[in-house]
Each structure stands twice: as C-alpha cells, then as structure tokens.
Write a protein that holds these residues in place. Sequence first.
Motif, PDB file in Angstrom:
ATOM      1  N   SER A  28      -4.587 -88.187  60.936  1.00  0.00           N
ATOM      2  CA  SER A  28      -4.542 -87.715  62.411  1.00  0.00           C
ATOM      3  C   SER A  28      -5.705 -86.631  62.046  1.00  0.00           C
ATOM      4  O   SER A  28      -6.339 -86.399  63.337  1.00  0.00           O
ATOM      5  CB  SER A  28      -3.364 -86.960  62.538  1.00  0.00           C
ATOM      6  N   ALA A  46      -4.678 -87.429  69.532  1.00  0.00           N
ATOM      7  CA  ALA A  46      -4.599 -88.208  68.123  1.00  0.00           C
ATOM      8  C   ALA A  46      -4.029 -87.273  67.230  1.00  0.00           C
ATOM      9  O   ALA A  46      -3.165 -87.826  66.290  1.00  0.00           O
ATOM     10  CB  ALA A  46      -5.920 -88.571  67.725  1.00  0.00           C
ATOM     11  N   LEU A  47      -4.564 -85.918  66.925  1.00  0.00           N
ATOM     12  CA  LEU A  47      -3.799 -85.015  66.031  1.00  0.00           C
ATOM     13  C   LEU A  47      -2.428 -84.687  66.479  1.00  0.00           C
ATOM     14  O   LEU A  47      -1.821 -84.786  65.409  1.00  0.00           O
ATOM     15  CB  LEU A  47      -4.687 -83.636  66.198  1.00  0.00           C
ATOM     16  N   GLY A  50      -0.242 -87.724  65.375  1.00  0.00           N
ATOM     17  CA  GLY A  50      -0.194 -88.148  64.050  1.00  0.00           C
ATOM     18  C   GLY A  50       0.639 -87.079  63.348  1.00  0.00           C
ATOM     19  O   GLY A  50       1.467 -87.639  62.471  1.00  0.00           O
TER      20      GLY A  50
END
Length: 128
Positions: A28, A46-47, A50
Amino acid sequence: MATSPVETVNTGADKTKLAAVFALVLASVAGFYLLGRQGALVQWAALGGGLIAAAGVFLVSEPGRQFVAFARDAWREVRKVVWPTRKEALQITAYVFAFAVVMALFLWLTDKTLEWILYDLILGWKKS
C-alpha cells in the motif's frame, strides 16, 4: 520480581497472516508512491485500501484477537476510573502551578545566594 511470559507466534498460519500484513502495508505504501501520476484520490485510495486490508488480516490472526481482547479489557478499566470534577481538576492544576512558582523562586534564591557566597565572599570578585 515477577516475570511475564513472552508471547510468540506459534502457528504457521499466524506467521503467514503476519507476513501478509507486512506485505500489504509495504504494497500500500509502494502503491501510494507509484501511483503519483494517477492523482491524489487514487493514491490515497490505494494507501487506505491496503491499510484496511492489512488491518483486517491482522484482526483475524491470533495476535490480532489478543490485541482486541486487550483493548476491550483496557476500555473496561477506563470506564471504572473515577474522573475528577471540573472544580477538582482546576484546584489541582492551581496547586501544581503554585508549586512550580514556589520552586522557581526557591531555586533562583538559592542560585543567587550561592553566587554571592562564592564570588563576593570567597573569591572577592565584585560585579561592576
């Protein structure tokens, strides 16, 4: 002296889950930086995705379940605390400030007295 037991990850499944958590966190963070050209929304998605996936995998592992149990016990203990009233908190704060002022004055007076004894009386240095 009391000894506390050292807790380790015993099963292979838990070790695999913790490795997956580590891999998800790394992926991530890497995804956040690699997707820089896609825009901030994609980066943060995305971060966040994740990290949420990593937290989910962690919570289904044995250390995750132990953490949740610990957090529940800690919250239960916090609810048992008798918190001071506003008046009591202000009074205690005033006592602390008063003590700090008294100690500052005492230390200043001690410093100046020792300075006077050492420089003026013993060494004979006079301030100009």
